[in-house]
Design a protein around this motif. Sequence first.
Motif, PDB file in Angstrom:
ATOM      1  N   PHE A  78       0.832  -1.198   0.000  1.00 50.29           N
ATOM      2  CA  PHE A  78       0.000   0.000   0.000  1.00 50.29           C
ATOM      3  C   PHE A  78       0.872   1.256   0.000  1.00 50.29           C
ATOM      4  N   ALA A  79       1.984   1.225   0.756  1.00 49.11           N
ATOM      5  CA  ALA A  79       2.901   2.361   0.772  1.00 49.11           C
ATOM      6  C   ALA A  79       3.532   2.574  -0.605  1.00 49.11           C
ATOM      7  N   LEU A  80       3.875   1.482  -1.293  1.00 51.01           N
ATOM      8  CA  LEU A  80       4.431   1.613  -2.644  1.00 51.01           C
ATOM      9  C   LEU A  80       3.423   2.231  -3.598  1.00 51.01           C
ATOM     10  N   TRP A  81       2.148   1.844  -3.453  1.00 49.25           N
ATOM     11  CA  TRP A  81       1.130   2.465  -4.305  1.00 49.25           C
ATOM     12  C   TRP A  81       0.955   3.945  -3.959  1.00 49.25           C
ATOM     13  N   ALA A  82       0.917   4.260  -2.665  1.00 49.45           N
ATOM     14  CA  ALA A  82       0.693   5.641  -2.248  1.00 49.45           C
ATOM     15  C   ALA A  82       1.814   6.565  -2.734  1.00 49.45           C
ATOM     16  N   GLY A  83       3.033   6.038  -2.850  1.00 47.14           N
ATOM     17  CA  GLY A  83       4.144   6.854  -3.310  1.00 47.14           C
ATOM     18  C   GLY A  83       4.508   6.641  -4.754  1.00 47.14           C
ATOM     19  N   SER A  84       3.653   5.989  -5.520  1.00 46.65           N
ATOM     20  CA  SER A  84       4.000   5.651  -6.905  1.00 46.65           C
ATOM     21  C   SER A  84       4.056   6.867  -7.820  1.00 46.65           C
ATOM     22  N   ASP A  85       3.467   7.994  -7.408  1.00 44.78           N
ATOM     23  CA  ASP A  85       3.508   9.186  -8.251  1.00 44.78           C
ATOM     24  C   ASP A  85       4.612  10.153  -7.841  1.00 44.78           C
ATOM     25  N   LEU A  86       5.464   9.736  -6.892  1.00 45.84           N
ATOM     26  CA  LEU A  86       6.565  10.596  -6.467  1.00 45.84           C
ATOM     27  C   LEU A  86       7.779  10.405  -7.370  1.00 45.84           C
ATOM     28  N   GLN A  87       8.602  11.435  -7.472  1.00 48.02           N
ATOM     29  CA  GLN A  87       9.819  11.337  -8.262  1.00 48.02           C
ATOM     30  C   GLN A  87      10.812  10.416  -7.568  1.00 48.02           C
ATOM     31  N   GLY A  88      11.631   9.756  -8.372  1.00 48.31           N
ATOM     32  CA  GLY A  88      12.616   8.848  -7.818  1.00 48.31           C
ATOM     33  C   GLY A  88      12.089   7.461  -7.569  1.00 48.31           C
ATOM     34  N   MET A  89      10.926   7.121  -8.125  1.00 49.20           N
ATOM     35  CA  MET A  89      10.359   5.788  -7.964  1.00 49.20           C
ATOM     36  C   MET A  89      10.641   4.914  -9.184  1.00 49.20           C
ATOM     37  N   ARG A  90      11.551   5.337 -10.033  1.00 55.27           N
ATOM     38  CA  ARG A  90      11.863   4.556 -11.236  1.00 55.27           C
ATOM     39  C   ARG A  90      13.370   4.465 -11.398  1.00 55.27           C
ATOM     40  N   GLY A  91      13.872   3.242 -11.590  1.00 53.66           N
ATOM     41  CA  GLY A  91      15.287   3.039 -11.836  1.00 53.66           C
ATOM     42  C   GLY A  91      16.142   3.511 -10.679  1.00 53.66           C
ATOM     43  N   PHE A  92      17.280   4.109 -11.002  1.00 51.54           N
ATOM     44  CA  PHE A  92      18.213   4.582  -9.992  1.00 51.54           C
ATOM     45  C   PHE A  92      18.115   6.092  -9.788  1.00 51.54           C
ATOM     46  N   SER A  93      17.061   6.714 -10.302  1.00 54.70           N
ATOM     47  CA  SER A  93      16.897   8.155 -10.103  1.00 54.70           C
ATOM     48  C   SER A  93      16.539   8.437  -8.645  1.00 54.70           C
ATOM     49  N   PHE A  94      16.989   9.585  -8.153  1.00 52.52           N
ATOM     50  CA  PHE A  94      16.751   9.970  -6.776  1.00 52.52           C
ATOM     51  C   PHE A  94      15.706  11.075  -6.741  1.00 52.52           C
ATOM     52  N   GLY A  95      14.897  11.039  -5.703  1.00 46.77           N
ATOM     53  CA  GLY A  95      13.852  12.036  -5.546  1.00 46.77           C
ATOM     54  C   GLY A  95      13.055  11.757  -4.290  1.00 46.77           C
ATOM     55  N   ALA A  96      11.868  12.368  -4.221  1.00 44.09           N
ATOM     56  CA  ALA A  96      11.030  12.208  -3.035  1.00 44.09           C
ATOM     57  C   ALA A  96      10.570  10.765  -2.852  1.00 44.09           C
ATOM     58  N   GLY A  97      10.509   9.992  -3.946  1.00 45.81           N
ATOM     59  CA  GLY A  97      10.035   8.622  -3.834  1.00 45.81           C
ATOM     60  C   GLY A  97      11.120   7.586  -3.629  1.00 45.81           C
ATOM     61  N   THR A  98      12.383   8.007  -3.545  1.00 45.95           N
ATOM     62  CA  THR A  98      13.469   7.038  -3.395  1.00 45.95           C
ATOM     63  C   THR A  98      13.382   6.292  -2.069  1.00 45.95           C
ATOM     64  N   ALA A  99      13.231   7.033  -0.979  1.00 48.81           N
ATOM     65  CA  ALA A  99      13.144   6.400   0.340  1.00 48.81           C
ATOM     66  C   ALA A  99      11.912   5.517   0.474  1.00 48.81           C
ATOM     67  N   PRO A 100      10.687   5.961   0.054  1.00 47.68           N
ATOM     68  CA  PRO A 100       9.538   5.049   0.111  1.00 47.68           C
ATOM     69  C   PRO A 100       9.743   3.757  -0.678  1.00 47.68           C
ATOM     70  N   ARG A 101      10.413   3.866  -1.841  1.00 47.98           N
ATOM     71  CA  ARG A 101      10.643   2.655  -2.629  1.00 47.98           C
ATOM     72  C   ARG A 101      11.605   1.706  -1.908  1.00 47.98           C
TER      73      ARG A 101
END
Length: 269
Positions: free
Chosen positions: A139-162
């Motif tokens: 559920f946490a992964l879904w909730a943060g799926s629209d944050l930056q940094g949730m794809r590949g090795f890019s860093f952003g607001a979604g890196t820590a949730p991922r």
Amino acid sequence: MAETMGHSATATRNTSVAIGFCLLAIAPQIFEFIWSIGTIFGWGTGRGPLQVVAGHTMALATSLQSFVLILSALPGAILGYLFSWPPGPTVKSTLSSDALLALIYSYPIFAVAILTLFMTIRSAQDYVGGIVLMALALFALWAGSDLQGMRGFSFGAGTAPRMFGGLLVALSAGIALTGLMTQGAAFAHYSWRGPLFVMAAILFFALAIRPLGVVVTAFVSFMIAATGSHETRWLEAAIVGACLTLGCAILFPYVLGLPMPMFPRFLIQ
């Protein structure tokens, strides 16, 4: 006969656990439906109950094909999670939030529920606890799926949730496997009365704060929460509730400066 009865009892327990997992899989949708009922009375904004049911029903149907494709290529899905999962901006542009919820959260829990029917659960507490933690991580992964940094090795607001979500999925899967492979304790008795009334109090406060104001909502919410205990003394609870209501009436509008209504809307009008 003893072996047959033992097998029947195990099958019954597995069926109950699987049904519980199915309810867990659609818990966010049920919660949103209950929340949307408030829009009928003007207690909130957003989709109405019929729109919620139609949206999630369509999402569960449209995302089923994607989930089947993921299961058919599970090794590739695992690698895809490490490098590009949850879906990045390109995929999200074609999938609604409801479809992503079904794809990332609901269908994996449904799959676990089906597999549970064919497994021998040796430690129910470990197995169920691990699956519940896994559901929380998904559920946490879904909730943060629209944050930056949730794809590949890019860093952003979604890196820590991922990272933390993926770690929690792995750890919870290990706990669930422990419940399948090692003998452990059965379910302990759990009282639902306290958590049920506390959650009811929180929901009432969220829905009633605007139309009823701080004074009425805070006092009624406290009394609803007090109902969760068999040992509640109502005179003392009413006195404490009145004191807390007075504290909230001073804290929110004057100390914190929050623009919260103090009294019911119909009295002010």
